[in-house]
Scaffold this active site. Structure first.
Site, mmCIF file in Angstrom:
data_model
loop_
_atom_site.group_PDB
_atom_site.id
_atom_site.type_symbol
_atom_site.label_atom_id
_atom_site.label_comp_id
_atom_site.label_asym_id
_atom_site.label_seq_id
_atom_site.Cartn_x
_atom_site.Cartn_y
_atom_site.Cartn_z
ATOM 1 C CD GLN A 337 -3.073 0.532 0.040
ATOM 2 O OE1 GLN A 337 -3.102 -0.606 -0.403
ATOM 3 N NE2 GLN A 337 -3.842 1.497 -0.421
ATOM 4 C CD GLU A 364 7.160 -26.397 8.647
ATOM 5 O OE1 GLU A 364 7.270 -26.469 9.886
ATOM 6 O OE2 GLU A 364 8.130 -26.399 7.877
HETATM 7 P P1 FAD Z 1 -6.816 -28.840 4.140
HETATM 8 O O1 FAD Z 1 -6.340 -29.621 5.289
HETATM 9 O O2 FAD Z 1 -7.739 -29.492 3.176
HETATM 10 O O3 FAD Z 1 -7.516 -27.514 4.731
HETATM 11 C C1 FAD Z 1 -8.380 -26.678 3.942
HETATM 12 C C2 FAD Z 1 -8.975 -25.630 4.891
HETATM 13 O O4 FAD Z 1 -9.746 -26.270 5.923
HETATM 14 C C3 FAD Z 1 -7.912 -24.807 5.613
HETATM 15 O O5 FAD Z 1 -8.348 -23.486 5.763
HETATM 16 C C4 FAD Z 1 -7.817 -25.460 6.981
HETATM 17 O O6 FAD Z 1 -7.361 -24.582 7.989
HETATM 18 C C5 FAD Z 1 -9.275 -25.857 7.196
HETATM 19 N N1 FAD Z 1 -9.394 -26.973 8.145
HETATM 20 C C6 FAD Z 1 -9.007 -28.264 7.976
HETATM 21 N N2 FAD Z 1 -9.287 -28.984 9.092
HETATM 22 C C7 FAD Z 1 -9.841 -28.109 9.977
HETATM 23 C C8 FAD Z 1 -10.333 -28.232 11.305
HETATM 24 N N3 FAD Z 1 -10.282 -29.387 11.975
HETATM 25 N N4 FAD Z 1 -10.850 -27.123 11.898
HETATM 26 C C9 FAD Z 1 -10.870 -25.948 11.242
HETATM 27 N N5 FAD Z 1 -10.419 -25.760 9.987
HETATM 28 C C10 FAD Z 1 -9.919 -26.831 9.370
HETATM 29 N N6 FAD Z 1 3.643 -30.788 3.184
HETATM 30 C C11 FAD Z 1 4.633 -31.681 3.468
HETATM 31 O O7 FAD Z 1 4.380 -32.771 3.982
HETATM 32 N N7 FAD Z 1 5.942 -31.383 3.180
HETATM 33 C C12 FAD Z 1 6.305 -30.209 2.601
HETATM 34 O O8 FAD Z 1 7.501 -29.986 2.369
HETATM 35 C C13 FAD Z 1 5.282 -29.256 2.266
HETATM 36 N N8 FAD Z 1 5.598 -28.101 1.619
HETATM 37 C C14 FAD Z 1 4.584 -27.310 1.153
HETATM 38 C C15 FAD Z 1 4.887 -26.233 0.306
HETATM 39 C C16 FAD Z 1 3.867 -25.466 -0.246
HETATM 40 C C17 FAD Z 1 4.207 -24.358 -1.185
HETATM 41 C C18 FAD Z 1 2.496 -25.753 0.090
HETATM 42 C C19 FAD Z 1 1.359 -24.949 -0.483
HETATM 43 C C20 FAD Z 1 2.206 -26.792 0.938
HETATM 44 C C21 FAD Z 1 3.227 -27.594 1.466
HETATM 45 N N9 FAD Z 1 2.935 -28.708 2.251
HETATM 46 C C22 FAD Z 1 3.925 -29.609 2.576
HETATM 47 C C23 FAD Z 1 1.549 -29.063 2.560
HETATM 48 C C24 FAD Z 1 0.928 -28.205 3.649
HETATM 49 O O9 FAD Z 1 1.480 -28.555 4.899
HETATM 50 C C25 FAD Z 1 -0.603 -28.407 3.567
HETATM 51 O O10 FAD Z 1 -1.032 -27.722 2.406
HETATM 52 C C26 FAD Z 1 -1.300 -27.927 4.809
HETATM 53 O O11 FAD Z 1 -1.036 -28.773 5.897
HETATM 54 C C27 FAD Z 1 -2.824 -27.857 4.620
HETATM 55 O O12 FAD Z 1 -3.344 -29.030 4.073
HETATM 56 P P2 FAD Z 1 -4.296 -28.952 2.797
HETATM 57 O O13 FAD Z 1 -3.665 -28.082 1.804
HETATM 58 O O14 FAD Z 1 -4.653 -30.329 2.410
HETATM 59 O O15 FAD Z 1 -5.596 -28.189 3.334
#
Ligand code: FAD
Length: 384
Positions: A337, A364
């Site tokens: 901004q 994480e």
């Molecule tokens: P989901 O778990 O499907 O969540 C979707 C939404 O629902 C989120 O807003 C979440 O907060 C919400 N939600 C889910 N459960 C609940 C609940 N019980 N109560 C309230 N809200 C909830 N993973 C690895 O293992 N190793 C890595 O090196 C790694 N690097 C990454 C690098 C990048 C660039 C990205 C984007 C991700 C990486 N990840 C890695 C994965 C990352 O840890 C996950 O994307 C993250 O844990 C969320 O999981 P998901 O994307 O499946 O979202």
């Protein structure tokens, strides 16, 4: 309480500042546009000792305490989150976990190469169908008659995935339900049956190698198991608790970079015949960034202090990660901004800071998951 840095901590922070100025800053825009940081950075990070912080010198580590680790991580995050993430994962999630849970043989096999930057590690927990609910992962490791494990499944969003030499892989190896059936394995990425695909089109962290891993009949010996069978989820959670401090420190770096950029630009840019720094509404943006920087840094340093004193730190790490990641997004957005339209183009640094910051509230453990961890610690009731 004394927040003054020791001589050693001051020196390592200066080393990191110099490293960032020399090796990272001149390349940031080019790497982001090319969607790949120069792989040579890994060896340079190893040579300067940043991939061996907190690891025993006997395994090639460079020692140092967790505050020193935070200081380096902050500086790398200030320079380029894509580079910071390489260290947070290969050292923070993989090498440190091998140091904590590995056999002597596993430590000797992997730590000297990981700390030297001659090998890279990645952390394979998330799957296409299981992110926040990692304990329900479906990748399966089946023990065959010869005692080997044969692994099938896939992993999603794996940082360093296509570059890594070893994956710290979490798979279901017993019939126990949920997280109780999960076991950790160290799987060399050249093992037959393991294929990797780069994930393109990320909003931020464009220079970083993020991959999908597919495992089809990947065979590893029982000696590849890290920690006891069925205790893999505890291994993963303990790695992530410390990892959250590292992410938080990287976020402090993003927020500090946003502050530096906003202050510098506000002093130079003139509108209505005066520097925009003279306008109170611009000063409000800058002041909000500055308070976020300080608060995020203090929460992060507290985690380092707790770890170094051998105290419980997991809830404090969740608080630091939650606050610092949300703060990094706010700070980068406020800085953009201040830059007006120039903030929206990549000749100026703040747009990339915002793109890179955005993932910090997701990986994480999302912000929602951090709140549930903190809520569980306070109430004694688990929402999971
Ligand atoms: P989901 O778990 O499907 O969540 C979707 C939404 O629902 C989120 O807003 C979440 O907060 C919400 N939600 C889910 N459960 C609940 C609940 N019980 N109560 C309230 N809200 C909830 N993973 C690895 O293992 N190793 C890595 O090196 C790694 N690097 C990454 C690098 C990048 C660039 C990205 C984007 C991700 C990486 N990840 C890695 C994965 C990352 O840890 C996950 O994307 C993250 O844990 C969320 O999981 P998901 O994307 O499946 O979202």
């Amino acid at each position: 309480m004394n927040l003054e840095l020791s001589e050693e901590q001051t020196a390592v922070r200066q080393l990191a500042k110099d490293f960032v100025a020399r090796e990272i800053t001149p390349n940031v825009v080019g790497w982001d546009r090319a969607e790949e940081v120069d792989r040579g950075i890994v060896k340079k990070l190893g040579d300067v000792g940043f991939l061996g912080l907190t690891i025993d010198e006997v395994y090639g580590g460079s020692g140092g305490d967790h505050l020193a680790y935070c200081l380096v991580t902050e500086e790398l995050g200030r320079g380029d989150s894509s580079v910071r993430g390489i260290v947070s994962v290969s050292l923070g999630l993989v090498a440190k976990t091998i140091q904590s849970y590995g056999t002597e043989e596993q430590k000797r096999e992997w730590l000297p190469r990981l700390t030297a930057g001659e090998a890279l590690g990645c952390f394979g927990l998330t799957e296409p169908g299981t992110g926040s609910d990692a304990g329900s992962l479906t990748t399966r490791a089946v023990r065959d008659d010869g005692g080997d494990y044969v692994i099938n499944g896939s992993k999603m969003f794996i940082t360093n995935g296509t570059w890594a030499d070893v994956v710290l892989l979490f798979a279901r190896s017993t019939g126990a339900p949920g997280h109780k059936g999960v076991t950790a394995f160290l799987v060399p990425t050249d093992t037959p049956g393991l294929t990797r695909r780069t994930i393109h089109g990320k909003l931020g962290l464009r220079g970083q190698a993020t991959a999908e891993l597919v495992l089809e009949d990947v065979r590893v010996p029982a000696s590849a198991m890290l920690g006891p069978e069925g205790k893999g989820f505890a291994v993963a959670m303990s790695a992530l608790a410390k990892g959250r401090m590292s992410v938080a420190a990287g976020c402090v770096g993003i927020a500090q970079a946003a502050l530096d950029a906003a202050v510098g630009y506000a002093a130079e840019r003139e509108q209505f015949g005066k520097s925009i720094a003279s306008y109170q509404l611009v000063q409000e943006l800058i002041s909000d960034i500055s308070v976020d920087v300080d608060a995020a840094r203090l929460l992060t340093w507290r985690v380092a202090d707790l770890i170094d004193r051998g105290e419980d730190f997991a809830t404090a790490a969740s608080k630091a990660k939650l606050f610092a990641s949300e703060a990094a997004v706010r700070c980068a957005n406020n800085a953009l901004q201040v830059f007006g339209g120039y903030g929206y183009i990549d000749e100026y640094p703040v747009g990339k800071l915002l793109r890179d910051a955005r993932v910090m509230t997701l990986y994480e453990g999302t912000s929602q998951i951090q709140k549930l961890i903190i809520g569980r610690a306070l109430t004694g009731v688990s929402a999971f």
